[in-house]
Scaffold this active site. Structure first.
Site, PDB file in Angstrom:
ATOM      1  N   GLY A  43     -23.908   5.785  -2.174  1.00  0.00           N
ATOM      2  CA  GLY A  43     -24.980   6.454  -2.904  1.00  0.00           C
ATOM      3  C   GLY A  43     -24.655   7.871  -3.332  1.00  0.00           C
ATOM      4  O   GLY A  43     -25.520   8.585  -3.837  1.00  0.00           O
ATOM      5  N   SER A  65     -13.248  -3.778   0.909  1.00  0.00           N
ATOM      6  CA  SER A  65     -14.185  -3.088   0.007  1.00  0.00           C
ATOM      7  C   SER A  65     -15.635  -3.323   0.442  1.00  0.00           C
ATOM      8  O   SER A  65     -16.488  -3.673  -0.368  1.00  0.00           O
ATOM      9  CB  SER A  65     -13.983  -3.542  -1.447  1.00  0.00           C
ATOM     10  OG  SER A  65     -12.733  -3.143  -1.943  1.00  0.00           O
ATOM     11  N   LEU A  88     -21.692   1.954  -2.532  1.00  0.00           N
ATOM     12  CA  LEU A  88     -22.810   1.802  -1.604  1.00  0.00           C
ATOM     13  C   LEU A  88     -23.052   3.041  -0.745  1.00  0.00           C
ATOM     14  O   LEU A  88     -23.983   3.060   0.060  1.00  0.00           O
ATOM     15  CB  LEU A  88     -22.581   0.574  -0.712  1.00  0.00           C
ATOM     16  CG  LEU A  88     -22.731  -0.766  -1.435  1.00  0.00           C
ATOM     17  CD1 LEU A  88     -22.190  -1.914  -0.593  1.00  0.00           C
ATOM     18  CD2 LEU A  88     -24.187  -1.012  -1.809  1.00  0.00           C
ATOM     19  N   TYR A  96       0.842  -1.192   0.000  1.00  0.00           N
ATOM     20  CA  TYR A  96       0.000   0.000   0.000  1.00  0.00           C
ATOM     21  C   TYR A  96       0.879   1.245   0.000  1.00  0.00           C
ATOM     22  O   TYR A  96       1.603   1.499   0.960  1.00  0.00           O
ATOM     23  CB  TYR A  96      -0.928   0.029   1.206  1.00  0.00           C
ATOM     24  CG  TYR A  96      -2.001  -1.035   1.229  1.00  0.00           C
ATOM     25  CD1 TYR A  96      -2.258  -1.838   0.123  1.00  0.00           C
ATOM     26  CD2 TYR A  96      -2.778  -1.232   2.365  1.00  0.00           C
ATOM     27  CE1 TYR A  96      -3.247  -2.808   0.143  1.00  0.00           C
ATOM     28  CE2 TYR A  96      -3.775  -2.199   2.397  1.00  0.00           C
ATOM     29  CZ  TYR A  96      -4.002  -2.990   1.292  1.00  0.00           C
ATOM     30  OH  TYR A  96      -4.983  -3.952   1.328  1.00  0.00           O
ATOM     31  N   GLN A 114     -15.998   0.074  -2.863  1.00  0.00           N
ATOM     32  CA  GLN A 114     -15.160   1.217  -3.243  1.00  0.00           C
ATOM     33  C   GLN A 114     -15.956   2.512  -3.324  1.00  0.00           C
ATOM     34  O   GLN A 114     -15.612   3.424  -4.073  1.00  0.00           O
ATOM     35  CB  GLN A 114     -14.436   0.935  -4.566  1.00  0.00           C
ATOM     36  CG  GLN A 114     -13.450  -0.215  -4.456  1.00  0.00           C
ATOM     37  CD  GLN A 114     -12.655  -0.460  -5.723  1.00  0.00           C
ATOM     38  OE1 GLN A 114     -12.715   0.321  -6.662  1.00  0.00           O
ATOM     39  NE2 GLN A 114     -11.898  -1.541  -5.744  1.00  0.00           N
ATOM     40  N   GLY A 115     -17.017   2.606  -2.534  1.00  0.00           N
ATOM     41  CA  GLY A 115     -17.802   3.836  -2.454  1.00  0.00           C
ATOM     42  C   GLY A 115     -19.148   3.766  -3.139  1.00  0.00           C
ATOM     43  O   GLY A 115     -19.984   4.656  -2.955  1.00  0.00           O
TER      44      GLY A 115
END
Length: 318
Positions: free
Chosen positions: A219, A210, A217, A62, A214-215
């Site tokens: 909305g 995740s 959900l 990372y 990766q975002g």
């Protein structure tokens, strides 16, 4: 804060939700240094610990080690550093051909993290190039007995591979603690491919990476307002992809209104309710860290859980 014990014989208790730090120091996929800086991540770290979410998952790759270095600095500057649990990961790339390379990788991670031992050390991928799983896991078992790692986990292992790793370690008196896999309402394959069932059978905890897809959900994304970084090229964030998940987002919002929670908090709570699953959402600032904590301390009604299960059945196999 409710705790859950990692599998195996680690004796390590962690919060029912942790923090994933893939974005910490990553300048390619997550654009670290542009949208957020080290000071933001330090505040995310402190806010997470204050909220009782002192379990951070990182990896040597990372940010090419920067994630570990950042965590090491944050730990040194934290009054609650002793309460924090750290998980990291080893990448079995082809040029690592012997046991010494594993020991060296652990030493380098310990140096970056400024620690004498890593609470949970995981094999990042089930690759076997010039070193067998037998040799890899046997070396980790040695490191466990030396005390440099307190628990051994794997990541992205299938049910069969997980069972094999469990058996290799068991022969050496060590039990496999975790398997870190992709798991969310929009990625439910582990429910069908035997990973969840095998983990439950063997007493292995699941770390869900995740957990917010990766975002997706959250909305918050629109086709006219895609995320920055490489995610903007992911078709799931395009017009068709967002249209496909709209029924899921709509239900998350509806359920969230009942409990005064956001779609993301509902999605994370659903994962926790699966049992033996520890989601590790990301947090790039203090607000996101505090928002993550809002997924804890409440329960949905059975009909809400069932509704989410039904609307996301297409993602059992996709």
């Amino acid at each position: 804060m409710t705790k859950i014990r990692l599998g195996g014989n680690s004796g390590i208790d962690v919060p029912t939700m942790g923090i994933g730090t893939w974005a910490w120091g990553d300048r390619c996929f997550w654009a670290y240094g542009k949208d957020y800086q080290e000071v933001d991540l330090r505040r995310a770290f402190d806010a997470s610990v204050e909220q009782g979410l002192g379990f951070f998952d990182t990896a040597e790759i990372y940010g090419l080690g920067e994630s570990e270095r950042l965590i090491g600095r944050f730990l040194k500057g934290s009054k609650s550093g002793s309460e924090v649990k750290i998980a990291s990961k080893y990448m079995p790339v082809p040029w690592r051909t012997n046991r010494q390379s594993i020991k060296q990788a652990i030493s380098q991670s310990l140096e970056r993290l400024q620690l004498s031992a890593i609470d949970l050390y995981q094999v990042h991928q089930p690759f076997s190039f010039l070193m067998s799983q037998e040799d890899l896991l046997a070396t980790l078992a040695e490191e466990f007995k030396l005390g440099r790692i307190k628990a051994i986990g794997v990541s992205n292992y299938s049910a069969r591979q997980m069972r094999q790793a469990y058996e290799i370690l068991a022969k050496r008196g060590v039990r496999l603690a975790t398997n870190q896999v992709q798991y969310s309402l929009l990625s439910r394959q582990v429910e069908e491919n035997g990973v969840l069932d095998t983990a439950a059978e063997l007493g292995i905890a699941i770390l869900a990476y995740s957990p917010l897809a990766q975002g997706l959900l959250t909305g918050k994304y629109k086709s006219q307002r895609p995320p920055k970084g490489l995610r903007q090229f992911d078709p799931r964030f395009g017009e068709r992809g967002l249209f496909t998940i709209e029924p899921v987002i709509k239900l998350l919002r509806k359920i969230g209104e009942q409990y005064n929670r956001s779609p993301a908090q509902v999605a994370l709570n659903w994962l926790i309710e699966q049992g033996n699953v520890i989601p590790i959402p990301g947090a790039k600032n203090a607000d996101q860290a505090k928002h993550n904590a809002g997924a804890l301390g409440w329960q949905m009604q059975p009909e809400d859980l069932e509704g989410l299960e039904r609307v996301t059945r297409p993602w059992l196999k996709s």
